[in-house]
Write a protein that holds these residues in place. Structure first.
Motif, short mmCIF file in Angstrom:
data_model
loop_
_atom_site.label_atom_id
_atom_site.label_comp_id
_atom_site.label_asym_id
_atom_site.label_seq_id
_atom_site.Cartn_x
_atom_site.Cartn_y
_atom_site.Cartn_z
N PHE A 185 -30.79 -0.64 22.38
CA PHE A 185 -31.06 0.77 22.71
C PHE A 185 -29.77 1.58 22.66
O PHE A 185 -29.74 2.70 22.12
N ASN A 186 -28.70 1.01 23.18
CA ASN A 186 -27.40 1.68 23.16
C ASN A 186 -26.92 1.92 21.72
O ASN A 186 -26.40 2.99 21.40
N SER A 187 -27.13 0.93 20.86
CA SER A 187 -26.72 1.08 19.46
C SER A 187 -27.50 2.20 18.78
O SER A 187 -26.93 3.01 18.04
N GLY A 188 -28.80 2.25 19.05
CA GLY A 188 -29.62 3.30 18.44
C GLY A 188 -29.25 4.69 18.91
O GLY A 188 -29.13 5.63 18.11
N VAL A 189 -29.03 4.84 20.22
CA VAL A 189 -28.66 6.15 20.77
C VAL A 189 -27.29 6.58 20.27
O VAL A 189 -27.09 7.73 19.84
N SER A 190 -26.33 5.66 20.31
CA SER A 190 -24.96 6.01 19.94
C SER A 190 -24.84 6.37 18.46
O SER A 190 -24.00 7.19 18.08
N LEU A 191 -25.69 5.77 17.64
CA LEU A 191 -25.63 6.04 16.20
C LEU A 191 -26.02 7.47 15.87
O LEU A 191 -25.45 8.09 14.95
N THR A 234 -11.73 9.35 16.92
CA THR A 234 -11.28 8.09 17.53
C THR A 234 -12.33 7.52 18.46
O THR A 234 -12.61 6.31 18.45
N MET A 235 -12.93 8.39 19.27
CA MET A 235 -13.96 7.92 20.20
C MET A 235 -15.20 7.42 19.46
O MET A 235 -15.84 6.46 19.88
N ARG A 236 -15.54 8.08 18.36
CA ARG A 236 -16.68 7.61 17.56
C ARG A 236 -16.39 6.24 16.95
O ARG A 236 -17.26 5.38 16.85
N PHE A 237 -15.14 6.03 16.56
CA PHE A 237 -14.74 4.73 16.03
C PHE A 237 -14.90 3.65 17.10
O PHE A 237 -15.47 2.58 16.84
N VAL A 238 -14.42 3.94 18.31
CA VAL A 238 -14.52 2.97 19.40
C VAL A 238 -15.99 2.72 19.76
O VAL A 238 -16.40 1.58 20.01
N THR A 239 -16.78 3.78 19.77
CA THR A 239 -18.21 3.63 20.08
C THR A 239 -18.91 2.77 19.03
O THR A 239 -19.72 1.90 19.36
N GLY A 240 -18.59 2.99 17.77
CA GLY A 240 -19.17 2.17 16.71
C GLY A 240 -18.75 0.72 16.82
O GLY A 240 -19.56 -0.20 16.61
N LEU A 241 -17.49 0.50 17.17
CA LEU A 241 -16.99 -0.86 17.33
C LEU A 241 -17.76 -1.59 18.44
O LEU A 241 -18.22 -2.72 18.26
N GLY A 242 -17.91 -0.92 19.58
CA GLY A 242 -18.62 -1.55 20.69
C GLY A 242 -20.09 -1.77 20.40
O GLY A 242 -20.65 -2.83 20.72
N SER A 243 -20.73 -0.79 19.77
CA SER A 243 -22.16 -0.91 19.46
C SER A 243 -22.42 -2.07 18.52
O SER A 243 -23.35 -2.86 18.71
N SER A 244 -21.59 -2.17 17.49
CA SER A 244 -21.77 -3.25 16.52
C SER A 244 -21.55 -4.62 17.15
O SER A 244 -22.30 -5.57 16.89
N SER A 256 -16.75 7.57 10.93
CA SER A 256 -15.91 6.84 11.89
C SER A 256 -16.73 5.83 12.69
O SER A 256 -16.25 4.72 12.98
N PHE A 257 -17.96 6.19 13.02
CA PHE A 257 -18.83 5.25 13.74
C PHE A 257 -19.10 4.02 12.87
O PHE A 257 -19.03 2.88 13.35
N CYS A 258 -19.41 4.25 11.59
CA CYS A 258 -19.71 3.13 10.69
C CYS A 258 -18.49 2.25 10.45
O CYS A 258 -18.60 1.02 10.38
N ILE A 259 -17.32 2.89 10.33
CA ILE A 259 -16.09 2.11 10.15
C ILE A 259 -15.82 1.26 11.39
O ILE A 259 -15.46 0.08 11.29
N GLY A 260 -15.99 1.87 12.56
CA GLY A 260 -15.83 1.11 13.79
C GLY A 260 -16.81 -0.04 13.88
O GLY A 260 -16.45 -1.14 14.34
N THR A 275 -14.18 17.42 5.10
CA THR A 275 -13.37 16.25 5.43
C THR A 275 -13.57 15.84 6.89
O THR A 275 -13.76 14.66 7.20
N ILE A 276 -13.54 16.83 7.77
CA ILE A 276 -13.73 16.55 9.20
C ILE A 276 -15.13 16.01 9.45
O ILE A 276 -15.32 15.02 10.18
N LEU A 277 -16.13 16.65 8.85
CA LEU A 277 -17.50 16.19 9.04
C LEU A 277 -17.69 14.76 8.52
O LEU A 277 -18.37 13.94 9.15
N SER A 278 -17.07 14.48 7.39
CA SER A 278 -17.18 13.13 6.82
C SER A 278 -16.54 12.10 7.75
O SER A 278 -17.09 11.01 7.96
N LEU A 279 -15.39 12.46 8.31
CA LEU A 279 -14.72 11.54 9.22
C LEU A 279 -15.54 11.31 10.49
O LEU A 279 -15.64 10.19 10.99
#
Length: 375
Positions: free
Chosen positions: A12-18, A99-109, A49-53, A41-45
């Motif tokens: 559930f956390n992964s789905g919401v965070s995505l 940066t926070m989206r990267f960390v969130t993606g890392l944790g969710s994955s 960033s979540f997917c990269i994380g 560029t900003i929008l793409s990042l």
């Protein structure tokens, strides 16, 4: 119960965070932190960033799990998710949010990677299949919940920071449940130690001078010693060098790639745009996202009983072939500039096929393919 709750919460956390950071909320954050929300560029990042994380999290998960253990790793990951979601609600600058989206993606994955392993270790095969199906359902429920929250906030985007509230609550539940599981496991270890001490004491009595072991008992002891020495000499790397386990490992990787190459991410990303172009209303994109989320949930619920009783390979083949055909037709419709309603129809069919096979069945295979000793 703790294992089931953790699996549900992680999915559930992964789905919401995505899906909890739509463009409209990015625009509100941009207004408070002085960056251009139309900068591609900003929008793409922010979007990638979540997917990269998530990709980084998938690769590094085995490294710390081997040292910390499964339950402690889950506990730490839930804490990371709670903190990352909490500080994301603080408007600082777009680099900070990336940066926070990267960390969130890392944790969710990482949570999504460890949950099937937790299920495989703690539950029997019958409960395991149902729990993995529940994981797929919870993932779609999380996505749907994020769409509902977005719809609610669309009436007043000044409260945009509430989009991060649900991941915080869910992560907190995960922390509590994981802590309970850690205590349960400690108690089980104590009980096992007590049982082993009783066995040792019994063996000492049996092997005292009062008793003379029979030939069968001596042979059994010798066999046990050789068996335990052989098991102790096998490490994780050695297991995977064997042909049968290499084959299973390759199949597992191929199934994961196949699940992603169905194109589900692209369909999810562009579906709301198609709804907007089709219905030409202010909130049609939001309505479209909610419809897609609802269809995903319904299809997963419908597929759940079939996954328990029907041949899973057949379901997987039907789902993959059906999703592939829908992908092809959608691409042809785009090239031919067909009516948007036709594209929407095949998008709905795509989600039906995807939730029938590639999503739930692959997760079930992941938890069941490796023999118990090698999970």
């Amino acid at each position: 119960k703790c294992t089931k709750i953790i699996s549900f919460v992680a999915a559930f956390n992964s789905g919401v965070s995505l899906t909890n950071l739509p463009v409209e909320i990015i625009e509100k954050i941009a207004a408070q932190t002085n960056f251009d929300p139309n900068d591609h560029t900003i929008l793409s990042l922010l979007e990638t960033s979540f997917c990269i994380g998530a990709a980084v999290g998938t690769f590094i998960t085995p490294l710390y799990t081997k040292k910390l253990g499964l339950t402690k790793s889950l506990f730490i990951l839930f804490i990371i998710q709670l903190l990352a979601s909490g500080v994301s609600a603080i408007p600082v600058y777009w680099i900070y949010l990336v940066t926070m989206r990267f960390v969130t993606g890392l944790g969710s994955s990482s949570l999504a990677s460890l949950s099937p392993l937790l299920v495989a270790e703690n539950l029997d095969p019958q409960a395991r299949g149902k729990t993995v199906m529940m994981f797929a359902i919870a993932l779609n429920l999380g996505v749907f919940a994020a769409y509902i929250i977005h719809f609610t906030l669309s009436f007043q985007y000044d409260f945009w920071y509430f989009t991060f509230l649900t991941p915080i609550i869910v992560s907190f539940v995960g922390i509590i449940t994981t802590q309970v599981l850690i205590k349960i496991n400690k108690q089980k270890r104590k009980d096992r130690v007590g049982q082993q001490e009783e066995i040792i004491q019994t063996e000492q009595i049996i092997h005292s001078d009062t008793f003379i072991p029979t030939l069968a008992e001596e042979n059994t002891e010798a066999f046990d010693q050789r068996y335990h020495q052989q098991i102790a000499s096998i490490d994780f790397n050695a297991k995977l060098t064997r042909t049968q386990f290499k084959r299973i490992l390759y199949i597992t990787i191929a199934l994961g790639l196949m699940q992603m190459f169905t194109g589900v991410d692209a369909i999810v990303i562009y579906a709301s745009n198609i709804f907007s172009d089709t219905f030409k209303s202010e909130k049609s994109g939001i309505y479209g996202s909610m419809i897609i989320g609802a269809v995903n949930c319904i299809c997963t619920f419908v597929a759940a009983p079939f996954a328990e009783h029907k041949p899973r390979r057949v379901m997987l083949l039907i789902g993959v072939i059906g999703a592939g055909v829908c992908d092809l037709i959608i691409a042809i419709c785009y090239i031919a500039k067909a009516d948007s309603y036709i594209i929407l129809l095949f998008i709905m069919l795509f989600f039906m096929f995807y939730n029938l096979g590639p999503e739930p069945i692959v997760f079930m295979f992941f938890s069941e393919m490796f023999p118990e000793r090698y999970k």
